[in-house]
Design an enzyme around this catalytic site. Structure first.
Site, PDB file in Angstrom:
ATOM      1  N   CYS A 158       0.832  -1.212   0.000  1.00 16.30           N
ATOM      2  CA  CYS A 158       0.000   0.000   0.000  1.00 16.30           C
ATOM      3  C   CYS A 158       0.863   1.258   0.000  1.00 16.30           C
ATOM      4  CB  CYS A 158      -0.879   0.029   1.244  1.00 16.30           C
ATOM      5  SG  CYS A 158      -2.157  -1.227   1.283  1.00 16.30           S
ATOM      6  N   GLU A 173       0.596   3.946   1.763  1.00  8.09           N
ATOM      7  CA  GLU A 173       0.941   4.458   3.101  1.00  8.09           C
ATOM      8  C   GLU A 173       2.221   3.812   3.620  1.00  8.09           C
ATOM      9  OE1 GLU A 173      -1.910   3.277   2.004  1.00  8.09           O
ATOM     10  OE2 GLU A 173      -3.640   4.045   3.110  1.00  8.09           O
ATOM     11  N   CYS A 184      -6.322   0.955   4.841  1.00 12.20           N
ATOM     12  CA  CYS A 184      -6.699  -0.422   5.216  1.00 12.20           C
ATOM     13  C   CYS A 184      -6.244  -0.729   6.644  1.00 12.20           C
ATOM     14  CB  CYS A 184      -6.091  -1.411   4.221  1.00 12.20           C
ATOM     15  SG  CYS A 184      -4.336  -1.722   4.470  1.00 12.20           S
ATOM     16  N   CYS A 244      -2.400  -0.961   7.223  1.00 11.70           N
ATOM     17  CA  CYS A 244      -1.745   0.359   7.246  1.00 11.70           C
ATOM     18  C   CYS A 244      -2.076   1.103   8.529  1.00 11.70           C
ATOM     19  CB  CYS A 244      -2.133   1.177   6.022  1.00 11.70           C
ATOM     20  SG  CYS A 244      -1.348   0.540   4.525  1.00 11.70           S
TER      21      CYS A 244
HETATM   22  N1  THU Z   1      -4.319   0.312  -1.164  1.00 10.07           N
HETATM   23  C1  THU Z   1      -3.467   1.240  -0.646  1.00 10.07           C
HETATM   24  O1  THU Z   1      -2.484   1.633  -1.275  1.00 10.07           O
HETATM   25  N2  THU Z   1      -3.748   1.719   0.582  1.00 10.07           N
HETATM   26  C2  THU Z   1      -4.806   1.354   1.349  1.00 10.07           C
HETATM   27  O2  THU Z   1      -4.898   1.734   2.506  1.00 10.07           O
HETATM   28  C3  THU Z   1      -5.858   0.528   0.758  1.00 10.07           C
HETATM   29  C4  THU Z   1      -5.488  -0.204  -0.475  1.00 10.07           C
HETATM   30  C5  THU Z   1      -4.030  -0.238  -2.495  1.00 10.07           C
HETATM   31  C6  THU Z   1      -3.624  -1.692  -2.502  1.00 10.07           C
HETATM   32  C7  THU Z   1      -4.009  -2.098  -3.910  1.00 10.07           C
HETATM   33  O3  THU Z   1      -2.940  -1.772  -4.780  1.00 10.07           O
HETATM   34  C8  THU Z   1      -5.184  -1.205  -4.247  1.00 10.07           C
HETATM   35  O4  THU Z   1      -5.175  -0.143  -3.316  1.00 10.07           O
HETATM   36  C9  THU Z   1      -6.521  -1.913  -4.209  1.00 10.07           C
HETATM   37  O5  THU Z   1      -6.690  -2.594  -3.004  1.00 10.07           O
END
Ligand code: THU
Length: 127
Positions: A52, A54, A83, A86
């Site tokens: 992710c 973050e 999420c 994170c």
């Molecule tokens: N994702 C993030 O980068 N941060 C989050 O807090 C939630 C999800 C990304 C992971 C994946 O590449 C995409 O969003 C879809 O889940």
């Protein structure tokens, strides 16, 4: 500074590597010394290896020598929230800081990292 961390998170969406979800996420963290460090989500064809935005931002900041953080911003097209994984990492590395949740243009709300992870499990339980 609030405007700088928000602007960086929004700009970082353009670096996102998200060929599987097409969900571009940008993030930025403001260090105690005032430096702004960005991150973006990086996906893998082995989906669980995706990282992710973050965590990319925070781990880059740690690798750059920073251990104390003042604020964070996260940008997605629909102002998505961080999420669960994170939230845990943000709490452990940043403690209670403001998190600016942004869309493609602006901050839509600011929320504290403490409120994102009530009754957190952290190192205080291990000592
Ligand atoms: N994702 C993030 O980068 N941060 C989050 O807090 C939630 C999800 C990304 C992971 C994946 O590449 C995409 O969003 C879809 O889940």
């Amino acid at each position: 500074m609030k405007e700088a961390v928000i602007k960086k998170a929004i700009a970082m969406r353009s670096r996102s590597l998200a060929p599987f979800s097409n969900y571009s996420v940008g993030a930025a963290v403001e260090t105690e010394s005032g430096k702004i460090i960005g991150g973006c989500n990086v996906e893998s064809s082995s989906f669980s290896l995706t990282c992710c935005a973050e965590r990319v931002a925070l781990y880059s900041a740690v690798a750059d020598g920073h251990t104390s953080f003042k604020s964070m911003a996260i940008a997605t097209y629909n102002s998505g929230m961080p999420c669960g994984s994170c939230r845990q990492v943000i709490w452990e590395l940043c403690s209670d800081i403001p998190i600016h949740i942004c869309n493609e243009q602006e901050c839509v709300k600011t929320i504290s990292s403490k409120s994102l992870l009530p009754d957190a499990f952290d190192k205080s339980k291990l000592l």
